[in-house]
Design an enzyme around this catalytic site. Structure first.
Site, short mmCIF file in Angstrom:
data_model
loop_
_atom_site.label_atom_id
_atom_site.label_comp_id
_atom_site.label_asym_id
_atom_site.label_seq_id
_atom_site.Cartn_x
_atom_site.Cartn_y
_atom_site.Cartn_z
N GLU A 1 13.51 -3.79 -3.12
CA GLU A 1 13.05 -2.81 -2.12
C GLU A 1 13.83 -3.10 -0.86
O GLU A 1 13.71 -4.17 -0.27
CB GLU A 1 11.54 -2.95 -1.91
CG GLU A 1 10.92 -1.76 -1.20
CD GLU A 1 10.50 -2.08 0.21
OE1 GLU A 1 11.36 -1.97 1.10
OE2 GLU A 1 9.33 -2.43 0.42
N CYS B 1 9.97 -1.26 6.51
CA CYS B 1 11.02 -0.48 5.85
C CYS B 1 10.68 1.00 5.79
O CYS B 1 11.57 1.83 5.61
CB CYS B 1 11.24 -1.02 4.44
SG CYS B 1 9.72 -1.15 3.49
#
Length: 568
Positions: free
Chosen positions: A281, A330
């Site tokens: 990720e 993120c």
């Protein structure tokens, strides 16, 4: 002495956690007197400081794991996975699935009892406001409960194969997996990786960020207290050398990493050379698309009161999307893409909203904006903003744009911390729309300016106008990242049209950031990662198919004597 009770003058020193063995953390003073008391490290080992972003002073220390420590951690995980010869009690054995579910449920229970203590530790390490961390950590037991439930209801599948045969497909664990966690959500991201991995029967070596190691050691001890067998969950501490040693070990079969694309590429290359599977990720630059009130795009008029009723909740939601965790996530909403009919009003309301933010000590429950993680990163944010504003006459700095150093009195020491003012930068609609091709001018600015294209990982949000829904979609997709996106509107039909066209792995309608253990989490573009966290998808990624083909009849064929025998 608990972690929450430490003070800056006498911080704790942590060591790794291998095969269920660690020592209670000692004070830094004790560690310097006897450096082997925590980790059996050589006497020359120098504890590494963990620096508070709120003060830029050490709040704890850790002993970096040696090469031998790393090898021992992998060996411990390998032994726990395989057990002894014909050992049905190995963590990976199919007969242990019920035991695994029981242990995960017990971990969830113990975690609920430790939320406040662990949250306070995370606050000290990473500077996230305590209000955020206590709420975030209060939900983490859900991941262990979810995967415990998934184990209990898991069923093998039967595939079509042909007359006289039965094909049973089992899901079996992979083996020893390495998980590398970032600084911004130490426990959340570790648990998102750990829970499905051990639920599936794997064993794990975790390398937390050297900026935030202590809470992961405490998690490992908590799991052990809940009944997790030694060797199933190991933690090694350190930086790049520790990570490289882990990735080069032939005994590992999978790497799960969260971080930036640059490091992700390096990890992917190392994993590939070791024939390991990878889940990653990585980066994000999430757009938040704000559509106009129904009818306004075709000339409908709204009173100030009715427009406020529509926009005020969206302002609150996009502020949350942009500024929670000081933008250090993120999926932070970093680009607000606004219809031109509401652009000016929204700008004004957004700036007004930032005035109620409380920048302060992260340990104060009233604080809503904390520091960014390091001075180096603060300088990176400032450099990008300076470059972006200098590069374009079409950008206006509405607020912020500089380091915050406005503390006084008892909080004056926080001026040494890494605080950055919540920053709003808006494209100038008037200058952009003054030319012959406004849409092209907006697209050019968005595509070429560093602020729209770079993941800043800070409390900074960009505003840009659009005229048509397709233009909004094009702007949203004008990024190498494709992790998160949100769409804000009362028109759900239009919202779903946008959802189907944006290239993001997670899209929220009238919300942002929301996360749950059953909901798949990951990006659609490679700069945002590979694979998924959460849900059945993560569980499946921590298993592999084992096909069992059963002939339900007696074997009667004789290939070597019968000319009519069939091969398949």
């Amino acid at each position: 002495m608990s972690a929450a009770a430490t003070i800056d003058d006498d911080p704790l020193c942590y060591g790794h956690y291998i095969n269920g063995i660690t020592s209670d953390p000692v004070t830094y003073y004790e560690e310097r007197q006897n450096s082997s008391c925590t980790t059996n490290a050589p006497a020359s080992a120098i504890p590494v400081p963990v620096i508070s972003p709120a003060t830029n002073k050490p709040v704890l220390y850790f002993n970096e794991s040696t090469i031998d420590d790393v090898d021992a951690a992998v060996a411990s995980a390998h032994d726990a996975f395989h057990g002894r010869d014909n050992d049905c009690t190995a963590w990976s054995h199919p007969s242990q699935s019920s035991r695994r579910a029981t242990v995960l449920t017990a971990i969830a229970s113990k975690l609920r009892q430790s939320t406040e203590r662990l949250a306070d530790m995370e606050v000290r390490q990473i500077g996230r406001p305590v209000k955020e961390m206590r709420f975030q950590l209060s939900r983490l037991p859900e991941w262990f409960d979810y995967y415990a439930s998934l184990i209990r209801v898991h069923e093998d599948s039967v595939k079509p194969f042909g007359p006289g045969y039965l094909n049973v497909v089992k899901r079996v664990p992979l083996g020893v997996v390495v998980q590398i966690a970032p600084f911004n959500h130490p426990l959340l991201i570790t648990i998102k990786k750990l829970a499905p991995a051990i639920a599936a029967g794997n064993t794990v070596v975790v390398k937390p960020s050297e900026l935030a190691p202590a809470s992961i050691i405490e998690l490992a001890k908590l799991c052990s207290d809940a009944g997790l067998p030694p060797g199933v969950f190991n933690v090694v501490l350190g930086g790049r050398e520790v990570g490289e040693r882990l990735l080069s070990d032939d005994r590992i079969v999978k790497v799960d990493f969260t971080g930036g694309p640059k490091v992700g590429r390096s990890i992917g290359a190392s994993a590939g050379s070791n024939l390991c599977s990878v889940t990653q990720e990585l980066g994000g630059k999430a757009p938040m698309i704000v559509l106009p009130p129904p009818g306004s795009a075709v000339g409908a008029k709204y009173s100030d009161e009715s427009l406020s009723a529509y926009l005020d909740p969206i302002v609150n939601g996009t502020c949350f999307g942009a500024f929670i965790a000081s933008g250090q996530t993120c999926i932070a909403g970093t680009r607000i893409i606004l219809h031109e009919s509401i652009y000016d009003t929204f700008k004004r309301k957004l700036v007004e909203k930032t005035k109620v933010f409380n920048i302060g000590n992260p340990e104060d429950p009233e604080t809503t904006i904390g520091p960014v993680i390091t001075t180096k990163h603060l300088d990176f944010i400032q450099g990008c903003i300076d470059e972006g504003l200098q590069d374009s006459k079409h950008l206006d700095l509405l607020c912020g744009g500089k380091r915050y150093a406005g503390f006084d009195g008892d909080e004056a020491h926080l001026n040494q911390g890494n605080y950055y003012e919540p920053t709003i930068i808006a494209a100038n609609k008037d200058t952009l729309h003054s030319g012959s091709d406004p849409e092209k001018a907006v697209a050019k600015l968005h595509n070429e300016n560093i602020l729209f294209q770079t993941e800043l990982f800070g409390p900074v949000v960009l505003l840009v106008p659009f005229r048509t829904t397709q233009e909004a979609i094009d702007l949203a997709n004008d990024s190498k990242f494709g992790l998160g996106c949100s769409v804000w509107t009362d028109d759900l039909l239009e919202a779903h049209r946008v959802v189907d066209s944006v290239h993001s792995g997670m899209v929220w309608i009238n919300d942002h950031h929301k996360n749950g253990p059953a909901s798949p989490w990951g990006g659609l573009k490679k700069e945002s990662g590979i694979g998924r966290e959460n849900g059945i998808e993560a569980y499946s990624d921590y298993t592999q198919a084992k096909s069992v083909v059963i002939n339900t009849n007696k074997f009667t064929s004789d290939w070597f004597s019968d000319p009519n025998a069939r091969y398949n």
